[in-house]
Motif scaffolding. Structure first.
Motif, PDB file in Angstrom:
ATOM      1  N   PRO A   1     -34.940 -23.091 -23.374  1.00  0.00           N
ATOM      2  CA  PRO A   1     -35.161 -23.221 -24.771  1.00  0.00           C
ATOM      3  C   PRO A   1     -33.892 -24.340 -25.238  1.00  0.00           C
ATOM      4  N   PRO A   2     -34.301 -25.227 -26.055  1.00  0.00           N
ATOM      5  CA  PRO A   2     -33.344 -26.268 -26.502  1.00  0.00           C
ATOM      6  C   PRO A   2     -31.968 -25.507 -27.154  1.00  0.00           C
ATOM      7  N   PRO A   3     -31.968 -24.485 -27.910  1.00  0.00           N
ATOM      8  CA  PRO A   3     -30.889 -23.745 -28.370  1.00  0.00           C
ATOM      9  C   PRO A   3     -29.763 -23.458 -27.527  1.00  0.00           C
ATOM     10  N   LEU A   4     -30.481 -22.992 -26.138  1.00  0.00           N
ATOM     11  CA  LEU A   4     -29.528 -22.621 -25.224  1.00  0.00           C
ATOM     12  C   LEU A   4     -28.410 -23.746 -24.695  1.00  0.00           C
ATOM     13  N   TYR A   5     -28.941 -25.122 -24.646  1.00  0.00           N
ATOM     14  CA  TYR A   5     -28.086 -25.990 -24.438  1.00  0.00           C
ATOM     15  C   TYR A   5     -26.784 -25.989 -25.106  1.00  0.00           C
ATOM     16  N   TYR A   6     -27.383 -25.906 -26.487  1.00  0.00           N
ATOM     17  CA  TYR A   6     -26.250 -26.044 -27.595  1.00  0.00           C
ATOM     18  C   TYR A   6     -25.302 -24.776 -27.502  1.00  0.00           C
TER      19      TYR A   6
ATOM     20  N   ALA B   1     -23.950 -28.142 -42.716  1.00  0.00           N
ATOM     21  CA  ALA B   1     -24.777 -29.388 -42.539  1.00  0.00           C
ATOM     22  C   ALA B   1     -25.868 -29.324 -41.452  1.00  0.00           C
ATOM     23  N   GLY B   2     -25.092 -28.609 -40.387  1.00  0.00           N
ATOM     24  CA  GLY B   2     -26.062 -28.454 -39.269  1.00  0.00           C
ATOM     25  C   GLY B   2     -27.046 -27.166 -39.189  1.00  0.00           C
ATOM     26  N   ALA B   3     -26.817 -26.442 -39.857  1.00  0.00           N
ATOM     27  CA  ALA B   3     -27.682 -25.260 -40.073  1.00  0.00           C
ATOM     28  C   ALA B   3     -28.578 -25.548 -41.200  1.00  0.00           C
ATOM     29  N   GLY B   4     -28.142 -26.304 -42.247  1.00  0.00           N
ATOM     30  CA  GLY B   4     -29.092 -26.814 -43.277  1.00  0.00           C
ATOM     31  C   GLY B   4     -30.443 -27.841 -42.564  1.00  0.00           C
ATOM     32  N   SER B   5     -29.774 -28.633 -41.714  1.00  0.00           N
ATOM     33  CA  SER B   5     -30.781 -29.522 -40.994  1.00  0.00           C
ATOM     34  C   SER B   5     -31.891 -28.749 -40.147  1.00  0.00           C
ATOM     35  N   ALA B   6     -31.205 -28.056 -39.253  1.00  0.00           N
ATOM     36  CA  ALA B   6     -32.109 -27.067 -38.323  1.00  0.00           C
ATOM     37  C   ALA B   6     -32.773 -26.262 -39.141  1.00  0.00           C
TER      38      ALA B   6
ATOM     39  N   ARG C   1     -47.865 -25.409 -40.118  1.00  0.00           N
ATOM     40  CA  ARG C   1     -48.307 -24.608 -39.232  1.00  0.00           C
ATOM     41  C   ARG C   1     -48.632 -25.212 -37.643  1.00  0.00           C
ATOM     42  N   THR C   2     -47.565 -25.808 -37.383  1.00  0.00           N
ATOM     43  CA  THR C   2     -47.512 -26.055 -35.994  1.00  0.00           C
ATOM     44  C   THR C   2     -46.493 -25.443 -35.088  1.00  0.00           C
ATOM     45  N   THR C   3     -45.856 -25.712 -34.104  1.00  0.00           N
ATOM     46  CA  THR C   3     -45.036 -24.961 -33.198  1.00  0.00           C
ATOM     47  C   THR C   3     -43.551 -25.622 -33.117  1.00  0.00           C
ATOM     48  N   ILE C   4     -42.562 -24.856 -32.782  1.00  0.00           N
ATOM     49  CA  ILE C   4     -41.332 -25.404 -32.667  1.00  0.00           C
ATOM     50  C   ILE C   4     -40.977 -25.231 -31.053  1.00  0.00           C
ATOM     51  N   VAL C   5     -41.811 -24.686 -30.272  1.00  0.00           N
ATOM     52  CA  VAL C   5     -41.709 -24.535 -28.692  1.00  0.00           C
ATOM     53  C   VAL C   5     -42.448 -25.648 -28.103  1.00  0.00           C
ATOM     54  N   PRO C   6     -41.393 -26.693 -27.595  1.00  0.00           N
ATOM     55  CA  PRO C   6     -41.777 -28.005 -27.055  1.00  0.00           C
ATOM     56  C   PRO C   6     -42.745 -27.950 -25.954  1.00  0.00           C
ATOM     57  N   HIS C   7     -43.077 -27.116 -25.135  1.00  0.00           N
ATOM     58  CA  HIS C   7     -44.255 -26.923 -24.060  1.00  0.00           C
ATOM     59  C   HIS C   7     -45.457 -26.473 -24.700  1.00  0.00           C
ATOM     60  N   ARG C   8     -45.323 -26.143 -25.989  1.00  0.00           N
ATOM     61  CA  ARG C   8     -46.744 -26.024 -26.618  1.00  0.00           C
ATOM     62  C   ARG C   8     -47.544 -26.852 -27.453  1.00  0.00           C
ATOM     63  N   PRO C   9     -48.743 -27.300 -27.542  1.00  0.00           N
ATOM     64  CA  PRO C   9     -49.453 -28.312 -28.208  1.00  0.00           C
ATOM     65  C   PRO C   9     -49.204 -28.249 -29.788  1.00  0.00           C
ATOM     66  N   VAL C  10     -48.878 -29.382 -30.248  1.00  0.00           N
ATOM     67  CA  VAL C  10     -48.401 -29.510 -31.627  1.00  0.00           C
ATOM     68  C   VAL C  10     -49.770 -29.828 -32.532  1.00  0.00           C
ATOM     69  N   ALA C  11     -49.911 -29.070 -33.576  1.00  0.00           N
ATOM     70  CA  ALA C  11     -51.203 -29.206 -34.388  1.00  0.00           C
ATOM     71  C   ALA C  11     -51.177 -30.893 -35.228  1.00  0.00           C
TER      72      ALA C  11
ATOM     73  N   LEU D   1     -30.716 -32.314 -34.273  1.00  0.00           N
ATOM     74  CA  LEU D   1     -29.649 -32.738 -34.976  1.00  0.00           C
ATOM     75  C   LEU D   1     -28.739 -31.622 -35.470  1.00  0.00           C
ATOM     76  N   GLY D   2     -29.362 -30.867 -36.133  1.00  0.00           N
ATOM     77  CA  GLY D   2     -28.649 -29.631 -36.632  1.00  0.00           C
ATOM     78  C   GLY D   2     -27.659 -28.615 -35.825  1.00  0.00           C
ATOM     79  N   LEU D   3     -28.445 -28.647 -34.660  1.00  0.00           N
ATOM     80  CA  LEU D   3     -27.752 -27.720 -33.523  1.00  0.00           C
ATOM     81  C   LEU D   3     -26.589 -28.367 -33.030  1.00  0.00           C
ATOM     82  N   ALA D   4     -26.735 -29.842 -32.899  1.00  0.00           N
ATOM     83  CA  ALA D   4     -25.724 -30.498 -32.511  1.00  0.00           C
ATOM     84  C   ALA D   4     -24.488 -30.772 -33.460  1.00  0.00           C
ATOM     85  N   LEU D   5     -24.632 -30.612 -34.747  1.00  0.00           N
ATOM     86  CA  LEU D   5     -23.594 -30.538 -35.655  1.00  0.00           C
ATOM     87  C   LEU D   5     -22.906 -29.029 -35.738  1.00  0.00           C
ATOM     88  N   LEU D   6     -23.831 -28.087 -35.411  1.00  0.00           N
ATOM     89  CA  LEU D   6     -23.204 -26.619 -35.298  1.00  0.00           C
ATOM     90  C   LEU D   6     -22.387 -26.527 -34.368  1.00  0.00           C
TER      91      LEU D   6
END
Length: 157
Positions: free
Chosen positions: A16-21, A54-59, A70-80, A97-102
């Motif tokens: 999950p991308p948040p784990l990198y940050y 600013a980071g929390a706001g962007s995220a 009504r789509t997904t934030i999970v990268p490996h799932r199909p987006v609507a 970007l938000g996580l990168a600022l956090l």
């Protein structure tokens, strides 16, 4: 039977991308215990608070847009749908970007420079392992629309 891009999501590394940050932040805190790199000036704490907010706001704005559409934030799932409005008019990746600022914001609040030092490695990993596959997927899923969007909106800011 082959699957199409409408049936699958991006072929990203299953971390999950948040784990990198989080790794940059936690790693920075741990490094600071062994090799202190203090960011102790009170003005730096204020700057950290502003950057983190600013980071929390962007995220949060990115997540809310995904929920609204009504789509997904999970990268490996199909987006609507391809979201191109709201915060997505400013950045193609407002959550990342938000996580990168956090990371540096929280690092400054904690009082260490280490998370900021580690951030370039995090951004490189996220760009190569998450964003690049997501972009390939979106180009296949929404060819004309994504190319037009990509031409007018930058990846980060």
């Amino acid at each position: 039977m082959s699957t199409t891009t409408s049936e699958t999501g991006a072929r990203v590394v299953p971390i999950p991308p948040p784990l990198y940050y989080a790794a940059a932040l936690v790693g920075g805190v741990l490094l600071d215990r062994v090799f202190p790199l203090a960011a102790a000036h009170p003005a730096l704490r204020v700057a950290g608070l502003v950057i983190a907010c600013a980071g929390a706001g962007s995220a949060a704005a990115g997540v809310l847009a995904v929920i609204r559409h009504r789509t997904t934030i999970v990268p490996h799932r199909p987006v609507a749908t391809l979201i191109t409005t709201g915060v997505y008019r400013v950045s193609r990746n407002p959550m990342y970007l938000g996580l990168a600022l956090l990371v540096p914001g929280l690092g400054l609040l904690i009082g260490t420079w280490w998370p900021l030092v580690l951030l370039p490695l995090t951004l490189l990993a996220v760009t190569r392992l998450v964003i690049a596959p997501e972009e390939r997927y979106l180009r296949q899923r929404f060819p004309d629309e994504y190319d037009a969007y990509r031409a007018r909106v930058r990846r980060w800011l």
